[in-house]
Structures are given as structure tokens and as C-alpha cells.
Motif scaffolding. Structure first.
Motif, mmCIF file in Angstrom:
data_model
loop_
_atom_site.group_PDB
_atom_site.id
_atom_site.type_symbol
_atom_site.label_atom_id
_atom_site.label_comp_id
_atom_site.label_asym_id
_atom_site.label_seq_id
_atom_site.Cartn_x
_atom_site.Cartn_y
_atom_site.Cartn_z
ATOM 1 N N THR A 94 0.889 -1.016 -0.175
ATOM 2 C CA THR A 94 -0.020 0.151 0.173
ATOM 3 C C THR A 94 0.973 1.209 0.027
ATOM 4 O OG1 THR A 94 -0.254 0.333 2.378
ATOM 5 C CG2 THR A 94 -2.052 -1.303 1.270
ATOM 6 N N ARG B 257 9.170 -1.972 -1.567
ATOM 7 C CA ARG B 257 8.248 -1.881 -0.367
ATOM 8 C C ARG B 257 9.178 -0.801 0.487
ATOM 9 N NH1 ARG B 257 8.883 -3.835 4.101
ATOM 10 N NH2 ARG B 257 9.605 -6.025 3.569
ATOM 11 N N LYS C 16 3.030 -2.679 5.623
ATOM 12 C CA LYS C 16 2.386 -2.154 4.031
ATOM 13 C C LYS C 16 2.002 -3.106 3.366
ATOM 14 C CE LYS C 16 3.057 2.272 5.014
ATOM 15 N NZ LYS C 16 2.119 3.291 5.280
#
Length: 344
Positions: free
Chosen positions: A7, A47, A14
């Protein structure tokens, strides 16, 4: 379908497990039911924002568009084909070439528009994925898990060794030899190109396994005399170094190289910045290479070597897709041997 999405930039919090519609293949695409997806550094670094920050982190200048489904080492079965794809592709077990590019043959990996699955496209942390039919190749081994461990790590390792033009009988030091890329560097350099490999790892408990993979000698980076250890087992300086560690072993790598030696890096598990005395480069005539991924031709060559049994899969552990967070945390732990694989 179940999928795990990133996200935004940050820690494993996340990663979110979601239930979303199954994607539809466009005209030149196929829909693949994902059977296995191996984990790579690239989705961890994506990420974490390690390729940049803000909108600049990703393989393309515009950065990653969140939410994004990561995962690039993908095997599965074609369950639906686009309108321009022969129906005969349905039912095929495939491994996915991991990026698109408009670059000409042999240069596609350095094209400015190179776009990576799991970064610029949704990837394999899901039950289904769509991908161009021309980038789906027959699996080199019968098993989905076993075939999934080669795509990104194997292509990267193959290109590293190929780029250095390693010759039979030469000595090659492989750092991070217990990891996904490193363990394949050991195999490719020794069993395909015929080099003598000195593998560098932390825990020497993995020595026998690495010798099975093709290492002639195995040394520990915990040694206070690592450079001396390498020079002693080789009887002198080495021809090349294949490095995925970076700063932690950079000085040692240059120290053990012969005059006219070659150094290739494709990772930074031990630090992404280092100090370099340029005199070392020019006084020893060292050639340095940066390397990531490779070409379609190299991918096909690698798949052939796997099919012939010259390269074997090395799997440390598997996790179900719903444990993607735990799998990524485990991935970053030291002491593993081989790949971590997610199973949707």
C-alpha cells in the motif's frame, strides 16, 4: 481472488491481504493461475523505497503506483487466453519472463522503458496474474515450486557470469553464496561455465551443500583473515568476483583479485555505499560491472540448462500466500540456503 498488495513505502505492515476481482487478459495476454511465486530482494526493496524515495522509487522514473501486487518469480497454468493468443496456449504450465521492454534483442534489459512485474505491473503474490503471452515460457522442470526459483535470481546470475565471460578453469569468488542469486552463481559459474568457485558464506554449516552445488572451496566472512583465506585456498589471486553483498566485502573482493581481474555487483545485502580508492582500480587494471536481470536469449539458455539438469533448484522454505508478511521477514534473516517460495 486473494492477493497481497503493497500500500506504500515502509515495513511489512504495508502488506495487506485483500480479496479482489480476477484480472481479465487483454488481446495479447494470458491469464495465469499462480501455483508458486518465489521471493526476491527486489520486492523487499521496492516496499522499503530502497530504489529511491517518494514517487521516484521503482524501475521506472515515475515510481511505483500503489497499491501494487508484488512478486516476479512466477510459475502457473494458463487458464484463459486473450483474443489474439492461440487457444492452444490454454492449459500450458509456464514460467514468466519478468519484464517488458521495447529494447532490441540483447539490449532489452537496459532499455529506458523496461518495466518489471511486481513493480510496474501487478505480480505473483496473488491467485491469478495476467501477462503477455510471448513472455510465458514452458516450465523447465515438472514441479511449479522448483521451476519458480530461477526467473529473476537465475537470470540475474546467468547474466553476471556471462557478462564477465568466465572461462573454464578460471577462479571465481561468489559472495552471498547461500542466497537465491549467490547459490545460482555457484552453479552457473562451475557447472555451466567450468570455473573453480570459492563460495563466501557466514555459517560454514552450509559448506557441504555448497560443494554439492559446485563450489570447490567454501570460506566464512566471519574470518578475521578472509582475504588471506581466499588467497590460500586458491594459491594466489582470483580471476573474478561475483558480488551481491556490497560494502561489507568490497575491500576484500578488490584485494583478492588478480591484475586484470573482473568485479561484478548485483546487490547490496551488506551495504549500498562504500569507500573506493581509485588507485586500486587503475593499478590493478580491474574491470567493474554493474548487473541486473538479463536478456530473453539468456533466459532461454538458462531454461535449457535447467531442463538438462545442469542447474538444480535450491529451496529453503515455503509459505502460504496469506503469510506473505512472515515470509518477507524470514527472507531477510541470515543463514538460509536458497529461495523462499509463496504458495497461493
Amino acid at each position: 481472488m486473494k492477493a497481497v498488495r503493497v500500500t506504500g513505502y515502509g515495513d511489512v505492515d504495508k502488506l495487506e491481504l485483500v480479496d479482489i476481482p480476477v484480472p481479465e487478459p487483454e488481446a495479447n495476454e494470458v491469464l495465469v493461475k499462480v501455483k508458486a511465486c518465489a521471493i526476491n530482494n527486489t520486492e523487499i526493496w521496492m516496499r522499503e523505497g530502497a530504489y529511491g524515495s517518494g514517487t521516484k522509487s521503482g524501475w521506472r522514473p515515475e515510481g511505483v503506483q500503489f497499491p501494487r501486487i508484488p512478486g516476479s518469480d512466477i510459475t502457473g497454468q494458463v487458464v484463459k487466453v486473450g483474443s489474439a493468443v492461440p487457444q492452444s496456449m490454454a492449459g500450458r504450465d509456464v514460467v514468466l519472463f519478468p519484464f517488458t521492454s521495447s529494447g532490441e534483442s540483447g539490449l532489452e534489459h537496459i532499455s529506458e522503458d523496461m518495466s518489471f512485474i511486481g513493480s510496474e505491473y501487478d505480480g505473483g503474490y496473488a491467485e491469478y496474474v495476467v501477462w503477455p503471452a510471448e513472455l510465458c515460457f514452458d516450465m523447465p522442470l515438472p514441479g511449479y515450486q522448483e521451476s519458480a526459483v530461477f526467473s529473476v535470481s537465475g537470470l540475474t546470475a546467468w547474466h553476471m557470469v556471462n557478462q564477465l565471460q568466465v572461462q573454464a578453469g578460471e577462479t571465481v569468488v561468489v559472495t552471498g553464496a547461500n542466497g537465491g542469486v549467490g547459490s545460482l552463481n555457484v552453479q552457473i559459474a562451475s557447472k555451466v561455465f567450468g570455473a573453480k568457485v570459492i563460495a563466501v558464506i557466514g555459517d560454514l554449516a552450509g559448506e557441504e551443500k555448497l560443494k554439492e552445488l559446485g563450489a570447490a572451496h567454501v570460506v566464512s566472512y566471519h574470518s578475521e583473515h578472509l582475504a588471506e583465506d581466499i588467497l590460500n585456498v586458491n594459491g594466489g589471486p582470483v580471476d573474478s568476483v561475483l558480488d551481491v553483498v556490497g560494502d561489507a566485502l568490497f575491500d576484500t573482493s578488490l584485494q583478492v583479485l588478480k591484475k586484470g581481474g573482473k568485479f561484478c555487483i548485483s546487490g547490496y545485502a551488506g551495504g549500498q555505499q562504500t569507500n573506493l580508492d581509485f588507485r586500486t582500480l587503475y593499478l590493478k587494471h580491474i574491470t567493474m560491472y554493474g548487473s541486473v536481470l538479463g536478456t530473453r536469449a539468456e533466459f532461454k539458455e538458462m531454461l535449457g540448462a535447467i531442463s538438462e539438469g545442469r542447474l538444480v533448484p535450491v529451496i529453503d522454505k515455503t509459505f502460504p500466500l496469506v503469510q506473505a508478511k512472515e515470509a518477507q521477514v524470514y527472507f531477510k534473516e541470515k543463514g538460509k540456503l536458497g529461495k523462499i517460495v509463496l504458495l497461493p
